[in-house]
Design a protein around this motif. Structure first.
Motif, PDB file in Angstrom:
ATOM      1  N   ALA A   1      62.412  32.845  42.403  1.00 38.56           N
ATOM      2  CA  ALA A   1      61.292  32.025  43.151  1.00 38.56           C
ATOM      3  C   ALA A   1      61.577  31.689  44.663  1.00 38.56           C
ATOM      4  CB  ALA A   1      61.265  30.758  42.341  1.00 38.56           C
ATOM      5  N   ASP A   2      62.843  31.224  45.114  1.00 38.93           N
ATOM      6  CA  ASP A   2      63.168  31.326  46.467  1.00 38.93           C
ATOM      7  C   ASP A   2      63.078  32.269  47.582  1.00 38.93           C
ATOM      8  OD1 ASP A   2      63.211  28.546  45.864  1.00 38.93           O
ATOM      9  OD2 ASP A   2      65.153  28.534  45.065  1.00 38.93           O
ATOM     10  N   THR A   3      63.196  33.693  46.813  1.00 38.21           N
ATOM     11  CA  THR A   3      63.356  34.841  47.908  1.00 38.21           C
ATOM     12  C   THR A   3      62.455  35.835  47.800  1.00 38.21           C
ATOM     13  OG1 THR A   3      64.822  35.757  46.066  1.00 38.21           O
ATOM     14  CG2 THR A   3      66.022  34.419  47.420  1.00 38.21           C
ATOM     15  N   VAL A   4      61.430  35.838  46.836  1.00 42.46           N
ATOM     16  CA  VAL A   4      60.321  36.796  46.704  1.00 42.46           C
ATOM     17  C   VAL A   4      59.274  36.089  46.493  1.00 42.46           C
ATOM     18  CG1 VAL A   4      59.490  38.838  45.308  1.00 42.46           C
ATOM     19  CG2 VAL A   4      62.138  38.407  45.560  1.00 42.46           C
ATOM     20  N   PRO A   5      58.285  36.529  47.272  1.00 43.94           N
ATOM     21  CA  PRO A   5      56.965  35.931  47.205  1.00 43.94           C
ATOM     22  C   PRO A   5      56.304  36.175  45.905  1.00 43.94           C
ATOM     23  CG  PRO A   5      57.316  37.414  49.222  1.00 43.94           C
ATOM     24  CD  PRO A   5      58.299  37.691  48.380  1.00 43.94           C
ATOM     25  N   VAL A   6      55.342  35.224  45.676  1.00 45.09           N
ATOM     26  CA  VAL A   6      54.716  34.900  44.270  1.00 45.09           C
ATOM     27  C   VAL A   6      53.788  36.415  44.161  1.00 45.09           C
ATOM     28  CG1 VAL A   6      52.766  33.702  42.953  1.00 45.09           C
ATOM     29  CG2 VAL A   6      54.533  32.347  44.203  1.00 45.09           C
ATOM     30  N   GLY A   7      52.952  36.643  45.043  1.00 45.28           N
ATOM     31  CA  GLY A   7      52.267  37.806  44.950  1.00 45.28           C
ATOM     32  C   GLY A   7      53.075  39.077  44.501  1.00 45.28           C
ATOM     33  N   GLN A   8      54.224  39.076  45.215  1.00 48.08           N
ATOM     34  CA  GLN A   8      55.155  40.473  44.816  1.00 48.08           C
ATOM     35  C   GLN A   8      55.639  40.273  43.514  1.00 48.08           C
ATOM     36  OE1 GLN A   8      58.086  40.922  47.928  1.00 48.08           O
ATOM     37  NE2 GLN A   8      58.704  42.997  46.922  1.00 48.08           N
ATOM     38  N   VAL A   9      56.059  39.203  43.059  1.00 46.19           N
ATOM     39  CA  VAL A   9      56.573  39.053  41.566  1.00 46.19           C
ATOM     40  C   VAL A   9      55.386  39.487  40.609  1.00 46.19           C
ATOM     41  CG1 VAL A   9      57.447  37.444  40.063  1.00 46.19           C
ATOM     42  CG2 VAL A   9      58.155  37.107  42.283  1.00 46.19           C
ATOM     43  N   VAL A  10      54.238  38.826  40.901  1.00 42.02           N
ATOM     44  CA  VAL A  10      52.904  39.126  40.122  1.00 42.02           C
ATOM     45  C   VAL A  10      52.940  40.509  40.008  1.00 42.02           C
ATOM     46  CG1 VAL A  10      50.433  38.962  39.796  1.00 42.02           C
ATOM     47  CG2 VAL A  10      51.844  36.910  40.291  1.00 42.02           C
TER      48      VAL A  10
ATOM     49  N   MET B   1      44.818  33.771  37.492  1.00 37.91           N
ATOM     50  CA  MET B   1      44.891  32.473  38.158  1.00 37.91           C
ATOM     51  C   MET B   1      46.349  31.554  37.583  1.00 37.91           C
ATOM     52  SD  MET B   1      41.389  31.335  39.200  1.00 37.91           S
ATOM     53  CE  MET B   1      40.521  31.464  37.671  1.00 37.91           C
ATOM     54  N   ALA B   2      46.210  31.735  36.293  1.00 40.78           N
ATOM     55  CA  ALA B   2      47.291  31.045  35.552  1.00 40.78           C
ATOM     56  C   ALA B   2      48.588  31.736  36.058  1.00 40.78           C
ATOM     57  CB  ALA B   2      47.113  31.341  34.047  1.00 40.78           C
ATOM     58  N   MET B   3      49.008  33.066  35.725  1.00 40.78           N
ATOM     59  CA  MET B   3      50.113  33.791  36.237  1.00 40.78           C
ATOM     60  C   MET B   3      50.605  33.301  37.782  1.00 40.78           C
ATOM     61  SD  MET B   3      51.292  37.757  36.390  1.00 40.78           S
ATOM     62  CE  MET B   3      50.872  37.857  34.767  1.00 40.78           C
ATOM     63  N   PHE B   4      49.596  33.415  38.432  1.00 43.90           N
ATOM     64  CA  PHE B   4      50.037  32.921  40.051  1.00 43.90           C
ATOM     65  C   PHE B   4      50.401  31.374  40.160  1.00 43.90           C
ATOM     66  CE2 PHE B   4      47.924  36.787  41.733  1.00 43.90           C
ATOM     67  CZ  PHE B   4      48.540  36.920  42.712  1.00 43.90           C
ATOM     68  N   ALA B   5      49.859  30.388  39.225  1.00 38.66           N
ATOM     69  CA  ALA B   5      49.858  29.048  39.153  1.00 38.66           C
ATOM     70  C   ALA B   5      51.262  28.849  38.643  1.00 38.66           C
ATOM     71  CB  ALA B   5      48.989  28.319  38.610  1.00 38.66           C
ATOM     72  N   SER B   6      51.768  29.523  37.581  1.00 38.25           N
ATOM     73  CA  SER B   6      52.921  29.515  36.671  1.00 38.25           C
ATOM     74  C   SER B   6      54.062  29.871  37.780  1.00 38.25           C
ATOM     75  CB  SER B   6      52.660  30.290  35.469  1.00 38.25           C
ATOM     76  OG  SER B   6      54.130  30.291  34.860  1.00 38.25           O
ATOM     77  N   PHE B   7      53.994  31.123  38.079  1.00 37.81           N
ATOM     78  CA  PHE B   7      54.984  31.649  38.920  1.00 37.81           C
ATOM     79  C   PHE B   7      55.211  30.589  40.317  1.00 37.81           C
ATOM     80  CE2 PHE B   7      54.532  36.289  37.600  1.00 37.81           C
ATOM     81  CZ  PHE B   7      54.814  35.803  36.193  1.00 37.81           C
TER      82      PHE B   7
ATOM     83  N   GLY C   1      48.025  40.968  42.669  1.00 35.65           N
ATOM     84  CA  GLY C   1      49.269  41.051  43.277  1.00 35.65           C
ATOM     85  C   GLY C   1      49.444  41.938  44.462  1.00 35.65           C
ATOM     86  N   LEU C   2      49.038  43.092  44.314  1.00 31.94           N
ATOM     87  CA  LEU C   2      49.149  44.170  45.535  1.00 31.94           C
ATOM     88  C   LEU C   2      48.260  43.737  46.854  1.00 31.94           C
ATOM     89  CD1 LEU C   2      50.069  46.790  46.470  1.00 31.94           C
ATOM     90  CD2 LEU C   2      47.991  47.838  45.556  1.00 31.94           C
ATOM     91  N   ALA C   3      47.233  42.988  46.399  1.00 31.35           N
ATOM     92  CA  ALA C   3      46.555  42.484  47.692  1.00 31.35           C
ATOM     93  C   ALA C   3      46.941  41.588  48.496  1.00 31.35           C
ATOM     94  CB  ALA C   3      45.169  41.877  47.056  1.00 31.35           C
ATOM     95  N   THR C   4      48.128  40.893  47.889  1.00 32.73           N
ATOM     96  CA  THR C   4      49.122  40.043  48.730  1.00 32.73           C
ATOM     97  C   THR C   4      50.116  40.755  49.756  1.00 32.73           C
ATOM     98  OG1 THR C   4      50.533  39.639  47.305  1.00 32.73           O
ATOM     99  CG2 THR C   4      48.884  38.230  47.070  1.00 32.73           C
ATOM    100  N   ILE C   5      50.070  42.022  49.654  1.00 32.72           N
ATOM    101  CA  ILE C   5      51.292  42.726  50.224  1.00 32.72           C
ATOM    102  C   ILE C   5      51.378  42.369  51.673  1.00 32.72           C
ATOM    103  CG2 ILE C   5      49.877  44.717  51.168  1.00 32.72           C
ATOM    104  CD1 ILE C   5      52.222  46.640  50.148  1.00 32.72           C
ATOM    105  N   GLY C   6      50.302  41.885  52.529  1.00 32.27           N
ATOM    106  CA  GLY C   6      50.181  41.485  53.967  1.00 32.27           C
ATOM    107  C   GLY C   6      50.771  40.137  54.081  1.00 32.27           C
ATOM    108  N   PHE C   7      51.132  39.403  53.064  1.00 29.96           N
ATOM    109  CA  PHE C   7      51.580  38.049  53.013  1.00 29.96           C
ATOM    110  C   PHE C   7      53.079  37.854  53.068  1.00 29.96           C
ATOM    111  CE2 PHE C   7      47.166  37.795  52.052  1.00 29.96           C
ATOM    112  CZ  PHE C   7      46.641  36.841  52.848  1.00 29.96           C
ATOM    113  N   GLY C   8      53.692  38.634  53.922  1.00 33.88           N
ATOM    114  CA  GLY C   8      55.210  38.430  53.770  1.00 33.88           C
ATOM    115  C   GLY C   8      56.185  38.913  52.508  1.00 33.88           C
TER     116      GLY C   8
END
Length: 216
Positions: A29-38, A80-86, A197-204
């Motif tokens: 949680a503290d090292t990998v962005p949420v979108g990448q985990v998703v 949306m639930a997965m993003f919120a949960s993670f 999740g892939l759509a967030t690749i530009g966010f760090g």
């Protein structure tokens, strides 16, 4: 083995695997962005899903559906639930996030009665109400003991959003399961979350270490 017993066994298995997944995500949680985990969680899930459908000779025939709109709604709610949960795991202790997550099945029972017209006995309503009270009893002392700052409140908000969205997704799954292939329901959900999740690749996104990659 009765279908009800099978259903109970599958729910226990699902809960066990879900718990392991949440523990791994908490480590990240503290090292990998949420979108990448998703993305990783969903993209790798497609592999066993496709293999399962191939083994049951339902790929690609099992992916056909007469209810695309219901699949879209289920996928949106679940994603949306997965993003919120993670995301909540970044701000909350695992125990706090888990306790609030217990609201999801409580809300699902209420929604099943209202939306699906399922008959819920007085005993089950009694259990639902006391389950909700139990969640509050567990959460409030923990919240008092914790440092209730802005980050904590964001986490609580995300966890509650996850519970509501998960309950909605469960209702959609219950409805879809009456007519749709179980593999298809899971496949479309995993595919939707992979794309989201892939759509967030530009966010760090980060380059994971071998340990992080293993957890992902």
């Amino acid at each position: 083995m009765s279908s009800e017993f099978k259903g109970i066994a599958l729910r226990i298995g699902a809960t066990a695997f879900f718990t392991l997944m949440v523990v791994f995500i908490k480590f990240l949680a503290d090292t990998v962005p949420v979108g990448q985990v998703v993305f990783y969680r969903s993209a790798f899930a497609l592999i066993p899903l496709v293999l399962y459908l191939m083994l049951t000779r339902e790929f690609p025939s099992g992916l056909r559906t007469k209810r695309p709109g219901s699949h879209v709604l289920r996928c949106l709610l679940g994603c949306m639930a997965m993003f919120a949960s993670f995301a909540s795991l970044k701000f909350l202790p695992l125990s706090h996030a888990s306790i609030i997550g217990y609201l999801a099945p409580v809300l699902a029972v209420a929604l099943a009665a209202v939306l699906l017209r399922e008959v819920v006995s007085n005993a089950r309503w009694f259990g639902v109400i006391f389950g909700l009270i139990g969640v509050l009893i567990l959460v409030l002392p923990s919240a008092t003991a914790a440092e209730v700052d802005r980050a904590y409140l964001i986490g609580v908000g995300l966890a509650f959003a996850m519970a509501v969205l998960t309950a909605g997704a469960k209702i959609q799954i219950r409805s879809l399961a009456l007519t749709e292939n179980a593999g298809a329901i899971a496949f479309y959900f995993a595919l939707t979350c992979t794309v989201a999740g892939l759509a967030t690749i530009g966010f760090g996104w980060v380059t994971p270490t071998w340990e992080q990659l293993g957890l992902l």
